[in-house]
Scaffold this motif. Sequence first.
Motif, mmCIF file in Angstrom:
data_model
loop_
_atom_site.group_PDB
_atom_site.id
_atom_site.type_symbol
_atom_site.label_atom_id
_atom_site.label_comp_id
_atom_site.label_asym_id
_atom_site.label_seq_id
_atom_site.Cartn_x
_atom_site.Cartn_y
_atom_site.Cartn_z
ATOM 1 N N VAL A 97 0.822 -1.218 0.000
ATOM 2 C CA VAL A 97 0.000 0.000 0.000
ATOM 3 C C VAL A 97 0.855 1.266 0.000
ATOM 4 O O VAL A 97 0.319 2.373 -0.090
ATOM 5 C CB VAL A 97 -0.948 0.003 1.212
ATOM 6 C CG1 VAL A 97 -1.950 -1.127 1.107
ATOM 7 C CG2 VAL A 97 -0.167 -0.112 2.513
ATOM 8 N N LYS A 98 2.151 1.109 0.122
ATOM 9 C CA LYS A 98 3.056 2.256 0.114
ATOM 10 C C LYS A 98 3.499 2.535 -1.314
ATOM 11 O O LYS A 98 3.926 1.613 -2.016
ATOM 12 C CB LYS A 98 4.266 1.953 1.001
ATOM 13 C CG LYS A 98 5.176 3.142 1.256
ATOM 14 C CD LYS A 98 6.289 2.744 2.233
ATOM 15 C CE LYS A 98 7.210 3.914 2.529
ATOM 16 N NZ LYS A 98 8.289 3.534 3.458
ATOM 17 N N THR A 99 3.397 3.768 -1.751
ATOM 18 C CA THR A 99 3.642 4.115 -3.159
ATOM 19 C C THR A 99 5.042 3.743 -3.602
ATOM 20 O O THR A 99 5.242 3.090 -4.651
ATOM 21 C CB THR A 99 3.407 5.611 -3.374
ATOM 22 O OG1 THR A 99 2.099 5.961 -2.925
ATOM 23 C CG2 THR A 99 3.554 5.967 -4.846
ATOM 24 N N GLU A 100 6.022 4.106 -2.832
ATOM 25 C CA GLU A 100 7.406 3.824 -3.201
ATOM 26 C C GLU A 100 7.867 2.444 -2.761
ATOM 27 O O GLU A 100 9.022 2.055 -3.032
ATOM 28 C CB GLU A 100 8.352 4.887 -2.634
ATOM 29 C CG GLU A 100 8.445 4.935 -1.119
ATOM 30 C CD GLU A 100 7.340 5.779 -0.485
ATOM 31 O OE1 GLU A 100 7.492 6.163 0.691
ATOM 32 O OE2 GLU A 100 6.313 6.044 -1.158
ATOM 33 N N GLY A 101 7.002 1.705 -2.062
ATOM 34 C CA GLY A 101 7.395 0.375 -1.624
ATOM 35 C C GLY A 101 8.345 0.431 -0.431
ATOM 36 O O GLY A 101 8.360 1.398 0.338
ATOM 37 N N GLY A 102 9.162 -0.618 -0.281
ATOM 38 C CA GLY A 102 10.088 -0.640 0.838
ATOM 39 C C GLY A 102 10.848 -1.946 0.899
ATOM 40 O O GLY A 102 10.924 -2.711 -0.073
ATOM 41 N N THR A 103 11.395 -2.209 2.069
ATOM 42 C CA THR A 103 12.256 -3.388 2.273
ATOM 43 C C THR A 103 11.632 -4.318 3.305
ATOM 44 O O THR A 103 11.162 -3.875 4.360
ATOM 45 C CB THR A 103 13.643 -2.949 2.758
ATOM 46 O OG1 THR A 103 14.222 -2.065 1.804
ATOM 47 C CG2 THR A 103 14.544 -4.159 2.961
#
Length: 440
Positions: A360-366
């Motif tokens: 759900v986070k636009t830039e994504g993540g780790t």
Amino acid sequence: MDPKTIETLKLIMRNTLTWLNIAFDKTATWVSKLSWWKFFLFAVLLLASADIIQNTFFSPDETKQVKKVVKNNKKNTPASNNSIAIDDKKIEIDNTGIRIKTPEKSGSNKRVDINSAGWQVVDENQENIASKVESAVSSLPETSKGSELPGITFGKDDVHIKLPKELAREIRTEMERAAADAAAEATDEEKTKSSRWFQNFVLLLVFGLFGMKALLGGKVRAEEQAKQANATAERESLLRQVSEAQMQMMQAQVEPHFLFNTLASVEFLIETDPPRAAKMQRSLIAYLRAVLPQMRENATKTNLGREADMVKAYLELLKMRMEERLNIDFIMPDNLRKASFPPMMLQSLVENSIKHGLEVKTEGGTLQFRAELMQDKLRVTVSDDGLGFGAVPSNGTGLGLQNIRERLKLIYKDKAQMVISPNQPSGVCVTIEIPYEIAK
């Protein structure tokens, strides 16, 4: 005795024995549940209460109860209206002397004496009374003998011995005292017997309870412990079945959804990017190889290496779908691959991190995965730098983490834990700690 009465008596005896058995079992159960110090305290209180009851109702009185003397108020008494009746009115004492009455049912104790003077009929009762009176008079003191000699009058039904007033009064007083003492002694003797019986009954009761606790206490406690153990085993079995059903339900809910999305992505890549579609297909096959055996086995525990392989294949598939938006930091030591670990827990943790944090986070993540050994504990950590708690409303049931917590408690009791904490600078960190053991 008719058959109906015999059957009734048998039924009464059976019911009585049944109630006695029930009372005995309940008493034995109650006594066995008491600790020894509580039992001794109960025995002391019982003996003290028995002593109070004994002193109140059964102990002889310090002041002797004087037996009431029945006064004879017959009008035909020749000298006085104040007379004393003793021994069923056979002997009466008044101010004039002693009156000895013949019992009403004395029988015909008579004999015929024949001598030189002729023959005569002799009443043996009157003869015995006269001889006793003569012996009593001969035993009087000299002072009494020198005074007016008592007159003896033989009536039809009695013998009247006239005595001086002082002597008659003294005899009457002594006989009253003797009668009162005899009555008091009889009362004291009855109370002493009752007191001894009550004391023996209480002691027998205490000894019986002591023997019951000593001999049957272990058996009753073992039966109670067996019942509790059976109830606990049944409850744990039901909880385990519920946990396994919940795990199967999660597998049935998650895997088709994930599988359909992955196949749709493969179909799209076949037309646009065949090499990438082939790579995704190989990752899907690896994932299915890791997850399908667990679905068939339905085991309570598996090994951490199999769970890690399944999660890694799942992340690689997601990586191909999310591309640069998903970064994977996966560290799995080889020496921990054989460690025992519950199935589908890591899968649920990774899915929660992707669904509620990174996707759900636009830039994504780790997404970070760590497995390490801390003394005798196996620690597995899944963390992300997504949006964190409650950033986006969820349409799920919210029972995934709760189910994991319940499964850990069911399998490891209080030896395992799951800790959920915020990650820095954002996201969520979930850590599971369980006892380290090698999978069978």
